[in-house]
Design a protein around this motif. Structure first.
Motif, PDB file in Angstrom:
ATOM      1  N   LYS A  58      12.831  40.368 -51.832  1.00 25.06           N
ATOM      2  CA  LYS A  58      11.668  41.167 -51.467  1.00 25.06           C
ATOM      3  C   LYS A  58      11.114  41.822 -52.724  1.00 25.06           C
ATOM      4  O   LYS A  58      11.835  42.124 -53.669  1.00 25.06           O
ATOM      5  CB  LYS A  58      12.022  42.224 -50.430  1.00 25.06           C
ATOM      6  CG  LYS A  58      12.338  41.597 -49.079  1.00 25.06           C
ATOM      7  CD  LYS A  58      12.468  42.623 -48.017  1.00 25.06           C
ATOM      8  CE  LYS A  58      12.713  41.936 -46.674  1.00 25.06           C
ATOM      9  NZ  LYS A  58      12.895  42.900 -45.616  1.00 25.06           N
ATOM     10  N   ASN A  59       9.817  42.034 -52.700  1.00 23.82           N
ATOM     11  CA  ASN A  59       9.136  42.661 -53.819  1.00 23.82           C
ATOM     12  C   ASN A  59       8.773  44.098 -53.451  1.00 23.82           C
ATOM     13  O   ASN A  59       8.804  44.481 -52.287  1.00 23.82           O
ATOM     14  CB  ASN A  59       7.874  41.875 -54.189  1.00 23.82           C
ATOM     15  CG  ASN A  59       8.213  40.476 -54.661  1.00 23.82           C
ATOM     16  OD1 ASN A  59       8.191  39.528 -53.890  1.00 23.82           O
ATOM     17  ND2 ASN A  59       8.534  40.337 -55.918  1.00 23.82           N
ATOM     18  N   PHE A  60       8.422  44.853 -54.464  1.00 23.58           N
ATOM     19  CA  PHE A  60       8.064  46.251 -54.287  1.00 23.58           C
ATOM     20  C   PHE A  60       6.541  46.381 -54.303  1.00 23.58           C
ATOM     21  O   PHE A  60       5.880  45.826 -55.177  1.00 23.58           O
ATOM     22  CB  PHE A  60       8.689  47.100 -55.397  1.00 23.58           C
ATOM     23  CG  PHE A  60      10.187  47.134 -55.338  1.00 23.58           C
ATOM     24  CD1 PHE A  60      10.849  48.197 -54.739  1.00 23.58           C
ATOM     25  CD2 PHE A  60      10.948  46.108 -55.882  1.00 23.58           C
ATOM     26  CE1 PHE A  60      12.232  48.231 -54.678  1.00 23.58           C
ATOM     27  CE2 PHE A  60      12.335  46.135 -55.826  1.00 23.58           C
ATOM     28  CZ  PHE A  60      12.982  47.201 -55.220  1.00 23.58           C
ATOM     29  N   PHE A  61       6.003  47.148 -53.344  1.00 26.00           N
ATOM     30  CA  PHE A  61       4.564  47.331 -53.216  1.00 26.00           C
ATOM     31  C   PHE A  61       4.226  48.796 -52.988  1.00 26.00           C
ATOM     32  O   PHE A  61       5.038  49.546 -52.450  1.00 26.00           O
ATOM     33  CB  PHE A  61       4.027  46.549 -52.001  1.00 26.00           C
ATOM     34  CG  PHE A  61       4.143  45.066 -52.130  1.00 26.00           C
ATOM     35  CD1 PHE A  61       3.123  44.315 -52.699  1.00 26.00           C
ATOM     36  CD2 PHE A  61       5.282  44.406 -51.690  1.00 26.00           C
ATOM     37  CE1 PHE A  61       3.233  42.945 -52.807  1.00 26.00           C
ATOM     38  CE2 PHE A  61       5.398  43.030 -51.799  1.00 26.00           C
ATOM     39  CZ  PHE A  61       4.374  42.296 -52.365  1.00 26.00           C
ATOM     40  N   THR A  62       3.022  49.160 -53.372  1.00 18.42           N
ATOM     41  CA  THR A  62       2.423  50.422 -52.934  1.00 18.42           C
ATOM     42  C   THR A  62       1.222  50.029 -52.081  1.00 18.42           C
ATOM     43  O   THR A  62       0.667  48.948 -52.260  1.00 18.42           O
ATOM     44  CB  THR A  62       1.946  51.288 -54.114  1.00 18.42           C
ATOM     45  OG1 THR A  62       0.913  50.606 -54.806  1.00 18.42           O
ATOM     46  CG2 THR A  62       3.082  51.614 -55.067  1.00 18.42           C
ATOM     47  N   ARG A  63       0.820  50.914 -51.190  1.00 17.94           N
ATOM     48  CA  ARG A  63      -0.329  50.601 -50.333  1.00 17.94           C
ATOM     49  C   ARG A  63      -1.466  51.603 -50.507  1.00 17.94           C
ATOM     50  O   ARG A  63      -2.442  51.537 -49.808  1.00 17.94           O
ATOM     51  CB  ARG A  63       0.099  50.568 -48.882  1.00 17.94           C
ATOM     52  CG  ARG A  63       1.013  49.404 -48.599  1.00 17.94           C
ATOM     53  CD  ARG A  63       0.984  49.127 -47.133  1.00 17.94           C
ATOM     54  NE  ARG A  63       2.252  48.582 -46.685  1.00 17.94           N
ATOM     55  CZ  ARG A  63       2.465  48.188 -45.458  1.00 17.94           C
ATOM     56  NH1 ARG A  63       1.534  48.294 -44.554  1.00 17.94           N
ATOM     57  NH2 ARG A  63       3.624  47.701 -45.109  1.00 17.94           N
ATOM     58  N   GLU A  64      -1.304  52.540 -51.395  1.00 20.00           N
ATOM     59  CA  GLU A  64      -2.346  53.553 -51.586  1.00 20.00           C
ATOM     60  C   GLU A  64      -2.859  53.503 -53.009  1.00 20.00           C
ATOM     61  O   GLU A  64      -2.065  53.506 -53.935  1.00 20.00           O
ATOM     62  CB  GLU A  64      -1.784  54.943 -51.289  1.00 20.00           C
ATOM     63  CG  GLU A  64      -1.261  55.112 -49.877  1.00 20.00           C
ATOM     64  CD  GLU A  64      -2.318  54.923 -48.803  1.00 20.00           C
ATOM     65  OE1 GLU A  64      -3.497  55.228 -49.067  1.00 20.00           O
ATOM     66  OE2 GLU A  64      -1.976  54.452 -47.711  1.00 20.00           O
ATOM     67  N   PRO A  65      -4.106  53.464 -53.286  1.00 23.96           N
ATOM     68  CA  PRO A  65      -5.190  53.436 -52.313  1.00 23.96           C
ATOM     69  C   PRO A  65      -5.389  52.050 -51.719  1.00 23.96           C
ATOM     70  O   PRO A  65      -6.053  51.899 -50.706  1.00 23.96           O
ATOM     71  CB  PRO A  65      -6.413  53.855 -53.124  1.00 23.96           C
ATOM     72  CG  PRO A  65      -6.106  53.390 -54.507  1.00 23.96           C
ATOM     73  CD  PRO A  65      -4.617  53.530 -54.653  1.00 23.96           C
ATOM     74  N   GLU A  66      -4.832  51.024 -52.321  1.00 24.16           N
ATOM     75  CA  GLU A  66      -4.873  49.674 -51.757  1.00 24.16           C
ATOM     76  C   GLU A  66      -3.547  49.004 -52.079  1.00 24.16           C
ATOM     77  O   GLU A  66      -2.778  49.484 -52.904  1.00 24.16           O
ATOM     78  CB  GLU A  66      -6.042  48.869 -52.322  1.00 24.16           C
ATOM     79  CG  GLU A  66      -5.906  48.559 -53.802  1.00 24.16           C
ATOM     80  CD  GLU A  66      -7.101  47.822 -54.360  1.00 24.16           C
ATOM     81  OE1 GLU A  66      -6.899  46.689 -54.832  1.00 24.16           O
ATOM     82  OE2 GLU A  66      -8.189  48.374 -54.348  1.00 24.16           O
ATOM     83  N   THR A  67      -3.263  47.891 -51.433  1.00 26.97           N
ATOM     84  CA  THR A  67      -2.006  47.192 -51.661  1.00 26.97           C
ATOM     85  C   THR A  67      -1.936  46.671 -53.085  1.00 26.97           C
ATOM     86  O   THR A  67      -2.840  45.978 -53.544  1.00 26.97           O
ATOM     87  CB  THR A  67      -1.860  46.032 -50.666  1.00 26.97           C
ATOM     88  OG1 THR A  67      -1.899  46.566 -49.339  1.00 26.97           O
ATOM     89  CG2 THR A  67      -0.560  45.275 -50.890  1.00 26.97           C
ATOM     90  N   GLN A  68      -0.868  47.050 -53.780  1.00 22.18           N
ATOM     91  CA  GLN A  68      -0.626  46.584 -55.143  1.00 22.18           C
ATOM     92  C   GLN A  68       0.861  46.327 -55.322  1.00 22.18           C
ATOM     93  O   GLN A  68       1.690  47.006 -54.726  1.00 22.18           O
ATOM     94  CB  GLN A  68      -1.054  47.624 -56.174  1.00 22.18           C
ATOM     95  CG  GLN A  68      -2.518  47.870 -56.243  1.00 22.18           C
ATOM     96  CD  GLN A  68      -2.878  48.858 -57.349  1.00 22.18           C
ATOM     97  OE1 GLN A  68      -2.029  49.383 -58.047  1.00 22.18           O
ATOM     98  NE2 GLN A  68      -4.159  49.101 -57.506  1.00 22.18           N
ATOM     99  N   ALA A  69       1.170  45.370 -56.165  1.00 25.92           N
ATOM    100  CA  ALA A  69       2.559  45.134 -56.543  1.00 25.92           C
ATOM    101  C   ALA A  69       2.998  46.231 -57.498  1.00 25.92           C
ATOM    102  O   ALA A  69       2.205  46.728 -58.291  1.00 25.92           O
ATOM    103  CB  ALA A  69       2.690  43.777 -57.220  1.00 25.92           C
ATOM    104  N   VAL A  70       4.262  46.606 -57.405  1.00 25.39           N
ATOM    105  CA  VAL A  70       4.819  47.573 -58.354  1.00 25.39           C
ATOM    106  C   VAL A  70       5.319  46.772 -59.552  1.00 25.39           C
ATOM    107  O   VAL A  70       6.288  46.012 -59.449  1.00 25.39           O
ATOM    108  CB  VAL A  70       5.951  48.399 -57.707  1.00 25.39           C
ATOM    109  CG1 VAL A  70       6.638  49.277 -58.731  1.00 25.39           C
ATOM    110  CG2 VAL A  70       5.402  49.226 -56.556  1.00 25.39           C
TER     111      VAL A  70
END
Length: 181
Positions: A58-70
């Motif tokens: 699994k990969n790491f993501f942020t969703r704020e302000p939009e979905t982005q890979a960490v």
């Protein structure tokens, strides 16, 4: 546009959406640099080096302000390097080295200070369509190479543990000396 195939609670957005972060260009795999171990070791200390953490496929993501890979830099997350069970060199992005880090042996990866409150673990197959193509490719490349390391720890010829070479793109049986690519 349909949200079918997205993770629960995720709305599909167009990849051309304006982002605070510049989109990454495609990775340059510069194969000949894989054999320069001294250069790769020095790159792990360079502040601009990019890190692609992976936890059990699994990969790491942020969703704020939009979905982005960490994808932090060594400057921001060097402590992840010491916690990685495997490190593979992926290539360069805009001239900066890029490494995949396997964090699968961490009991609580989201509790690590470099990832806490910034990330969540999600399956790339569900999130890839929300990312720019080059970013999704980079995550898939790291995930695939690290999966290969986790699932092929022993040499098929001698049964001994393998040791990585060429930035993690070759594995050698410790007893047989046979290469796996």
């Amino acid at each position: 546009e349909s949200d079918a195939g997205c993770a629960p609670g995720v709305e599909r957005t167009h990849s051309a959406a304006v982002s605070e972060r510049e989109h990454l260009p495609r990775i340059d795999r510069v194969e000949h640099l894989r054999k320069d171990t001294a250069r790769l070791m020095a790159a792990l200390d360079a502040p601009a080096t990019l890190l692609v953490p992976v936890y059990r496929d699994k990969n790491f993501f942020t969703r704020e302000p939009e979905t982005q890979a960490v994808i932090p830099t060594v400057k921001d997350a060097s402590s992840l390097i010491d916690r990685a069970s495997e490190i593979v060199w992926l290539g360069t992005v805009r001239g900066a080295d890029c490494f995949g880090l396997d964090l699968s042996e961490l009991p609580e990866p989201l509790a690590h200070p470099a990832l806490a409150e910034k990330a969540e673990l999600l399956d790339l197959r569900m999130m890839g369509g929300l990312l720019p193509t080059a970013e999704a490719e980079l995550l898939a490349y790291a995930r695939g190479l690290l999966h290969w390391h986790r699932s092929h720890r022993h040499c098929g010829s001698c049964g001994a543990l393998t040791k990585p070479r060429e930035g993690g793109h070759v594995q050698i049986g410790r007893a047989s000396g046979r290469e796996r690519v």
